[in-house]
Scaffold this active site. Structure first.
Site, PDB file in Angstrom:
ATOM      1  N   CYS A  28      -5.393   6.332  -7.143  1.00 23.78           N
ATOM      2  CA  CYS A  28      -4.802   6.689  -5.856  1.00 23.78           C
ATOM      3  C   CYS A  28      -4.324   5.469  -5.079  1.00 23.78           C
ATOM      4  CB  CYS A  28      -5.806   7.479  -5.033  1.00 23.78           C
ATOM      5  SG  CYS A  28      -6.572   8.779  -5.984  1.00 23.78           S
ATOM      6  N   CYS A  36     -10.568  19.298   1.278  1.00 26.87           N
ATOM      7  CA  CYS A  36      -9.849  18.534   0.247  1.00 26.87           C
ATOM      8  C   CYS A  36      -8.397  18.304   0.641  1.00 26.87           C
ATOM      9  CB  CYS A  36      -9.832  19.306  -1.070  1.00 26.87           C
ATOM     10  SG  CYS A  36     -11.458  19.811  -1.669  1.00 26.87           S
ATOM     11  N   HIS A  69      -0.960  14.120  -0.720  1.00 30.02           N
ATOM     12  CA  HIS A  69      -1.463  12.974  -1.482  1.00 30.02           C
ATOM     13  C   HIS A  69      -0.762  12.853  -2.846  1.00 30.02           C
ATOM     14  CE1 HIS A  69      -4.000   9.970  -3.146  1.00 30.02           C
ATOM     15  NE2 HIS A  69      -4.970  10.716  -3.586  1.00 30.02           N
TER      16      HIS A  69
END
Ligand SMILES: [Zn+2]
Lengths: 133, 395
Positions: free
Chosen positions: B86, B216, B342
């Site tokens: 990430c 999340c 994301h």
């Protein structure tokens, strides 16, 4: 090396390495000591006993694991100090209802079908934690 | 000889779903926005630092440096692909920054792209799990929500907070970040979930107990791009260069090998301290933070490890409003990963996009009086950590 660890686990033995410099026990084994980085290591067999430090009931699984949900992944602190990841052999409902942290467990190995990205192309062995109290 | 480094133009695609574009096509969109606001010539760009995590799995695409260069009309220059889960584009950014700072290049392009939404949840979840220990963690079916679920329970035990109480406290992270995400036109959840309540978070579908769906961040397609150069080069071309004052990076292995360190996110502490030291700053000098809120609990421990709150107080801080836009230290006023989305390999430079826009007063949907910002990107279970400090002041 990782294959030896899982082969031993299927034979009922939990193996690791002990550092001859700082006494730290690293399990599963690593090329260097988990505490000091030393290569001065000897292979040992651990007791296979420990306690639950954390866990999670998993309801959404990755590709290749979908058929196994729900399952409970846990971290166990072994009596020798190392932490390992495996599965608690309790059902998800019980895990979510009760606080299982601190429960004493024994480790054993269980074989599952491998999946396309897992490094062992023959089988996938999971450390299982049986609650003993 | 060390040179000061500045950000010129920045670009970001809308985050969400882009099944109609390849990774290079998606990246080109972000690049054009960055390039068009940099007042430079194409030939000024000497190298490309590109972040991508799992192009092999989502798009069957590797060796992306060259394809990216070719797509945007820069065939021939050195083009690197960086992978740090990430944190991929943050690692790329730090290396690009070091190269400019130390005189390797004068002007470079940094960015990232990822297509996890289009991959679908089962493949996406498996792809994300490649950032865990492949032999000793993934075999049990551990996932990323699982990692932070384990950490949430460790956090509750460490600071003696009843688990249900902790769930309520961290739910405020989701409420806050969805509020700002709903205001951000480039966010995946633009105009959605802006009025989310704590109860909605607690009662949504359980993913990995105790974390629910609203704890999340989503799976996201998206790209981001940033052009950086020496400060002297930048100030000749644009009115408001944003200066890179410091960057830190650190590493760690599997979650279980870090033991109790995970609760304190020690690799992040190391990385943040490296960035503060280089900038000659402390957490008190930071006006706004863009941190890696892949999960609600992740934002809480990030704000502690970066020095904004004492260890064990981060969950109280969000509940008390200290990290909201009008609080003591605004955290993720662009929606963060939870509200904005994301796209893993693009996330780091998307944080820099928001930070630079905010410092320039160009984030139309939110105004915060800020001169200095920090970004924080986490790869894996603390395997790769990067922090970047940006300021309107050169020194
Ligand atoms: Zn040692």
């Amino acid at each position: 090396m990782f294959k030896d660890f899982f082969s031993a686990l299927m034979e009922g033995k939990l193996i690791g390495v002990k550092c001859k410099d700082c006494e730290e026990i690293t399990c599963p084994p690593k090329s260097t000591c988990n505490n000091c980085g030393s290569r001065n290591l000897e292979r040992i067999e651990l007791s296979g006993k420990g306690k639950v430090v954390s866990y999670t009931a998993t309801y959404v699984a990755p590709l290749g694991y979908d058929g196994e949900v729900p399952y409970v992944v846990a971290i166990v602190e072994l009596d020798e100090g190392a932490w390992i990841v495996g599965r608690l052999d309790v059902d998800a409902e019980k895990a979510d209802k009760e606080d299982l942290i601190g429960k004493r467990v024994e480790v054993y190995g269980k074989e599952f079908p491998t999946e396309q990205f897992y490094p062992d192309k023959q089988r996938r062995v999971v450390p299982m934690f049986r609650i003993v109290e | 000889m060390e040179r000061d480094v500045a950000v010129l133009g920045v670009g970001q695609t809308k985050f969400g779903s882009h099944p109609d574009k390849t990774l290079p096509e998606l990246f080109a969109e972000a690049f054009f926005e960055a390039f068009d606001s940099s007042n430079i010539e194409l030939r000024d760009i000497e190298a490309i630092y590109f972040g991508n995590f799992v192009g092999e799995i989502t798009d069957g695409a590797a060796n992306l440096g060259g394809f990216i260069a070719d797509e945007i009309g820069l065939r021939g220059i050195p083009a690197y692909r960086f992978e740090g889960a990430c944190a991929s584009s943050s690692v790329a950014f730090r290396d690009a920054y070091l190269a400019v700072k130390h005189g390797i290049y004068d002007c470079v392009l940094v960015g990232g792209a990822e297509k996890l939404y289009s991959a679908g949840t089962p493949i996406g979840t498996r792809a994300l799990a490649t950032a865990l220990d492949s032999a000793y963690e993934v075999n049990s079916g551990l996932t990323f929500p699982g990692v932070f679920a384990l950490i949430a329970r460790l956090y509750a035990k460490t600071y003696d907070i009843p688990l249900e109480k902790l769930r309520e406290k961290i739910a405020h992270v989701s409420v806050k970040n969805h509020k700002y995400g709903a205001m951000n036109p480039k966010a995946q959840f633009y105009n959605k979930f802006g009025d989310l309540k704590v109860e909605d978070v607690l009662n949504s579908r359980m993913i990995c107990s105790p974390l629910t769906l609203f704890d999340c961040c989503p799976m996201t397609d998206g790209a981001s791009a940033v052009i950086i150069a020496t400060a002297d080069f930048a100030k000749d071309r644009i009115d408001e260069p944003i200066y890179v004052r410091g960057a830190g990076q650190s590493s760690a292995g599997s979650l279980f090998r870090q033991k109790w360190d995970v609760v304190k996110a020690l690799p992040r502490k190391r990385s943040a301290e490296m960035a503060y030291r280089e900038a000659g700053m402390t957490p008190k000098d930071i006006d706004v933070a863009f941190v890696h809120d892949c999960f609600t609990i992740a934002e809480v421990i990030a704000t502690e490890a970066m020095g904004f709150f004492e260890y064990g107080k981060g969950a109280d801080a969000v509940e008390e409003g200290l990290t909201w836009a009008d609080g003591e230290i605004p955290v993720n006023p662009d929606g963060g990963l939870i509200g904005k989305g994301h796209p893993v390999g693009a996330t780091g430079t998307a944080q820099i996009y928001s930070a630079v826009k905010l410092l320039r007063g160009e984030l139309d949907f939110i105004k915060i009086d800020a001169e200095t910002a920090i970004t924080d990107t986490l790869g894996g279970d603390f395997g790769t950590l990067v922090n970047v400090i940006l300021s309107v002041h050169r020194r």
